[in-house]
Design an enzyme around this catalytic site. Structure first.
Site, mmCIF file in Angstrom:
data_model
loop_
_atom_site.group_PDB
_atom_site.id
_atom_site.type_symbol
_atom_site.label_atom_id
_atom_site.label_comp_id
_atom_site.label_asym_id
_atom_site.label_seq_id
_atom_site.Cartn_x
_atom_site.Cartn_y
_atom_site.Cartn_z
ATOM 1 N N GLU A 6 0.804 -1.225 -0.039
ATOM 2 C CA GLU A 6 0.084 -0.135 -0.010
ATOM 3 C C GLU A 6 0.896 1.304 -0.095
ATOM 4 O O GLU A 6 0.408 2.442 0.007
ATOM 5 C CB GLU A 6 -0.920 -0.020 1.151
ATOM 6 N N GLY A 59 7.051 -18.500 2.795
ATOM 7 C CA GLY A 59 7.215 -19.612 1.927
ATOM 8 C C GLY A 59 6.655 -19.928 0.613
ATOM 9 O O GLY A 59 6.594 -20.902 0.023
ATOM 10 N N HIS A 90 4.877 -14.830 -2.657
ATOM 11 C CA HIS A 90 4.336 -13.687 -2.346
ATOM 12 C C HIS A 90 5.301 -12.574 -2.017
ATOM 13 O O HIS A 90 4.946 -11.473 -2.585
ATOM 14 C CB HIS A 90 3.416 -13.850 -1.114
HETATM 15 N N1 LIG Z 1 4.296 -10.108 4.368
HETATM 16 C C1 LIG Z 1 4.345 -8.955 4.217
HETATM 17 C C2 LIG Z 1 3.453 -7.866 3.877
HETATM 18 N N2 LIG Z 1 2.355 -8.379 3.307
HETATM 19 C C3 LIG Z 1 1.148 -7.690 3.144
HETATM 20 C C4 LIG Z 1 1.063 -6.712 1.835
HETATM 21 O O1 LIG Z 1 1.870 -5.593 2.109
HETATM 22 C C5 LIG Z 1 -0.162 -5.973 1.823
HETATM 23 O O2 LIG Z 1 -0.584 -5.288 2.800
HETATM 24 C C6 LIG Z 1 -1.370 -7.238 1.833
HETATM 25 O O3 LIG Z 1 -1.226 -8.069 0.892
HETATM 26 C C7 LIG Z 1 -2.906 -6.491 1.437
HETATM 27 O O4 LIG Z 1 -2.865 -5.631 0.605
HETATM 28 N N3 LIG Z 1 3.729 -6.426 3.879
HETATM 29 C C8 LIG Z 1 4.796 -6.153 4.564
HETATM 30 O O5 LIG Z 1 5.056 -4.737 4.699
HETATM 31 N N4 LIG Z 1 5.802 -6.906 5.038
HETATM 32 C C9 LIG Z 1 5.775 -8.229 4.769
HETATM 33 O O6 LIG Z 1 6.606 -8.982 5.113
HETATM 34 C C1 LIG Z 2 6.122 -11.421 2.056
HETATM 35 C C2 LIG Z 2 4.801 -12.112 2.881
HETATM 36 O O1 LIG Z 2 3.744 -11.595 2.300
HETATM 37 C C3 LIG Z 2 5.019 -12.844 3.626
HETATM 38 O O2 LIG Z 2 4.152 -12.795 5.001
HETATM 39 C C4 LIG Z 2 4.111 -14.193 2.815
HETATM 40 O O3 LIG Z 2 4.354 -15.282 3.674
HETATM 41 P P1 LIG Z 2 3.904 -16.742 2.827
HETATM 42 O O4 LIG Z 2 4.727 -16.620 1.592
HETATM 43 O O5 LIG Z 2 4.432 -17.943 3.758
HETATM 44 O O6 LIG Z 2 2.384 -16.818 2.737
#
Ligand SMILES: Nc1c(NC[C@H](O)[C@H](O)[C@H](O)CO)[nH]c(=O)[nH]c1=O
Ligand SMILES: CC(=O)[C@@H](O)COP(=O)(O)O
Length: 166
Positions: free
Chosen positions: A60, A86, A89
């Site tokens: 965001e 894992g 993503h």
């Molecule tokens: N895994 C992490 C995330 N994941 C969430 C995404 O950034 C986003 O808010 C979600 O997909 C909803 O749109 N964000 C981080 O800043 N750091 C992470 O490790």
């Molecule tokens: C970088 C991320 O969004 C992280 O939390 C994703 O974890 P996962 O790949 O195990 O769903």
């Protein structure tokens, strides 16, 4: 200390600049260090007009940075911490946030300090967060770079070289 080969961090006069800070909320301890680094850098640059906008995650950050750039801020600092899990993503969050922030800066002409940590482990992120014992201070670097770039752009000659006239 910055990454290998990094130049000395420039601390320039940012007096009178309006600086926006957009910050994600994942990995709170690391984010605390990054935000503190931004505060230290902006204070060192003489910037007193600072606005913080928090968003859920790093994905965001671009929309928040875009809104701040459109609102007339002279520079934006984007802070986030993405730690690999894992699945792929991680790659999509990092790529989306990074490309989005690049587009904001290029399309608006407003410098965006890149304070997004993209790490394989939380330990790597903590080591770059400017906390006691950290090797690097990426929040400070990002803010100092945004202010320095804003200053450099402000002093850019406004004439349009003939070569750029279509
Ligand atoms: N895994 C992490 C995330 N994941 C969430 C995404 O950034 C986003 O808010 C979600 O997909 C909803 O749109 N964000 C981080 O800043 N750091 C992470 O490790
Ligand atoms: C970088 C991320 O969004 C992280 O939390 C994703 O974890 P996962 O790949 O195990 O769903």
């Amino acid at each position: 200390m910055s990454g290998a080969g990094a130049p000395e961090v420039q601390v320039v006069d940012g007096t009178g600049l309006r600086v926006g800070v957009v910050a994600a909320t994942w990995h709170a301890e690391v984010m605390g260090g990054l935000k503190d680094g931004v505060s230290r850098a902006l204070s060192a640059c003489g910037v007193t007009d600072v606005t913080l906008l928090e968003v859920p995650g790093s994905f965001e950050l671009p929309v928040a940075a875009a809104r701040m750039a459109a609102a007339g801020y002279d520079a934006v600092v984007a802070l986030g911490v993405v730690v690999r899990g894992g699945t792929p993503h991680f790659d999509y969050v990092c790529a989306g946030a990074t490309q989005g922030l690049v587009e904001v800066s290029v399309r608006t002409g407003v410098p965006v300090g890149f304070g997004l940590l993209t790490c394989d482990t939380v330990e790597q992120a903590l080591d770059r967060a400017g906390l006691p014992g950290s090797s690097e201070d990426k929040g400070f670097e990002a803010a100092a770079a945004a202010v320095a770039t804003a200053g450099a752009l402000h002093h850019l000659p406004t004439h349009t070289p003939a070569a750029l006239i279509g």
